[in-house]
Design a protein around this motif. Structure first.
Motif, short mmCIF file in Angstrom:
data_model
loop_
_atom_site.label_atom_id
_atom_site.label_comp_id
_atom_site.label_asym_id
_atom_site.label_seq_id
_atom_site.Cartn_x
_atom_site.Cartn_y
_atom_site.Cartn_z
N ILE A 86 46.87 31.68 27.29
CA ILE A 86 47.99 32.58 27.53
C ILE A 86 47.55 33.98 27.18
CG2 ILE A 86 50.40 33.10 27.02
CD1 ILE A 86 50.02 30.36 28.26
N SER A 87 47.63 34.88 28.13
CA SER A 87 47.20 36.25 27.92
C SER A 87 48.40 37.15 27.74
CB SER A 87 46.35 36.73 29.09
OG SER A 87 45.96 38.08 28.90
N VAL A 88 48.45 37.79 26.59
CA VAL A 88 49.45 38.80 26.29
C VAL A 88 48.67 40.00 25.76
CG1 VAL A 88 51.58 39.36 25.08
CG2 VAL A 88 51.08 36.98 25.68
N ALA A 89 48.44 40.94 26.63
CA ALA A 89 47.57 42.06 26.28
C ALA A 89 47.97 42.67 24.94
CB ALA A 89 47.63 43.12 27.38
N ALA A 107 42.38 27.34 37.05
CA ALA A 107 43.49 27.94 37.77
C ALA A 107 44.14 29.01 36.92
CB ALA A 107 44.52 26.87 38.16
N THR A 108 44.71 29.99 37.59
CA THR A 108 45.47 31.04 36.91
C THR A 108 46.76 31.29 37.65
OG1 THR A 108 44.30 32.78 38.14
CG2 THR A 108 43.44 32.21 35.96
N ILE A 109 47.73 31.76 36.91
CA ILE A 109 48.99 32.21 37.49
C ILE A 109 49.39 33.50 36.81
CG2 ILE A 109 50.35 30.75 35.93
CD1 ILE A 109 52.38 30.49 38.30
N PHE A 110 49.70 34.50 37.62
CA PHE A 110 50.04 35.81 37.10
C PHE A 110 51.55 35.96 36.96
CE2 PHE A 110 45.85 36.12 38.83
CZ PHE A 110 45.18 36.98 37.97
N SER A 111 51.94 37.03 36.31
CA SER A 111 53.36 37.23 36.00
C SER A 111 54.23 37.25 37.24
CB SER A 111 53.54 38.53 35.21
OG SER A 111 53.08 39.65 35.94
N SER A 149 56.02 39.95 27.52
CA SER A 149 55.41 39.99 28.84
C SER A 149 54.07 39.27 28.81
CB SER A 149 55.21 41.43 29.31
OG SER A 149 54.62 41.49 30.58
N ILE A 150 53.93 38.27 29.67
CA ILE A 150 52.68 37.54 29.81
C ILE A 150 51.96 38.05 31.04
CG2 ILE A 150 51.62 35.30 30.20
CD1 ILE A 150 53.93 34.04 28.70
N ASN A 151 50.75 38.49 30.86
CA ASN A 151 49.98 39.01 31.98
C ASN A 151 49.49 37.90 32.90
OD1 ASN A 151 50.17 41.75 31.13
ND2 ASN A 151 48.53 41.39 29.65
N GLN A 175 52.52 35.24 16.37
CA GLN A 175 51.45 34.83 17.24
C GLN A 175 51.93 33.73 18.18
OE1 GLN A 175 48.43 33.46 14.51
NE2 GLN A 175 49.21 31.36 14.60
N VAL A 176 51.21 33.57 19.28
CA VAL A 176 51.51 32.55 20.26
C VAL A 176 50.69 31.32 19.93
CG1 VAL A 176 51.45 31.94 22.71
CG2 VAL A 176 52.03 34.27 22.01
N GLN A 177 51.31 30.14 20.09
CA GLN A 177 50.64 28.89 19.79
C GLN A 177 50.76 27.94 20.98
OE1 GLN A 177 48.74 27.76 16.88
NE2 GLN A 177 48.24 26.45 18.63
N PRO A 178 49.81 27.98 21.91
CA PRO A 178 49.86 27.04 23.03
C PRO A 178 49.49 25.63 22.59
CG PRO A 178 48.51 28.98 23.54
CD PRO A 178 48.71 28.94 22.06
N VAL A 179 50.20 24.64 23.12
CA VAL A 179 49.94 23.24 22.82
C VAL A 179 49.91 22.47 24.12
CG1 VAL A 179 50.69 21.18 21.62
CG2 VAL A 179 51.04 23.42 20.57
N GLU A 180 48.74 21.89 24.44
CA GLU A 180 48.59 21.12 25.66
C GLU A 180 49.00 19.67 25.46
OE1 GLU A 180 44.89 23.91 25.54
OE2 GLU A 180 46.03 22.66 24.14
N SER A 181 49.45 19.05 26.54
CA SER A 181 49.76 17.63 26.53
C SER A 181 49.63 17.10 27.95
CB SER A 181 51.16 17.36 25.98
OG SER A 181 52.15 17.95 26.79
N GLY A 182 49.61 15.79 28.08
CA GLY A 182 49.59 15.17 29.39
C GLY A 182 48.25 14.62 29.82
N GLY A 183 47.23 14.85 29.04
CA GLY A 183 45.93 14.31 29.38
C GLY A 183 45.89 12.81 29.17
#
Length: 115
Positions: free
Chosen positions: A97-100, A49-53, A30-32, A1-9
């Protein structure tokens, strides 16, 4: 599984800047799309905001011209550069993070903009 971790706030005065980072782990072929959401007290979570592959980006009207989303595939990190911050930007920011067919969410990082 993917584990996103935010920082910088953190806490910043109006007009200041912050850079949020979202580091993610896991085996990703592949990240969509990657995105940043935020949720202010008493409000629903909204897309920032979004950013695509392919590198295309999109922004909420409220942050256009002030925020920039980017990614560094080598570092497995997506960024949100936030400039000219306003008190209205205050909230918890979440990385997605989207990974279909799945979407993975971070725990959130608090951003507080003071007057």
């Amino acid at each position: 599984q993917v584990q996103p971790v935010e920082s910088g706030g953190g806490l910043v005065q109006a007009g200041g800047s912050l850079r949020l980072s979202c580091a993610y782990s896991g085996r990703i072929s592949s990240i969509n799309v990657m995105g940043w959401y935020r949720q202010a007290p008493g409000k629903q979570r909204e897309l920032v905001a979004t950013i695509f592959s392919g590198g295309l980006t999109n922004y909420a009207d409220s942050v256009k011209g002030r925020f920039t989303i980017s990614r560094d595939n080598a570092k497995n990190t997506v960024y949100l550069q936030m400039n000219n911050l306003k008190p209205e930007d205050t909230g918890v920011y979440y990385c997605a993070i989207s990974v279909a067919p799945y979407t993975y969410w971070g725990q959130g990082t608090q951003v507080t903009v003071s007057t």
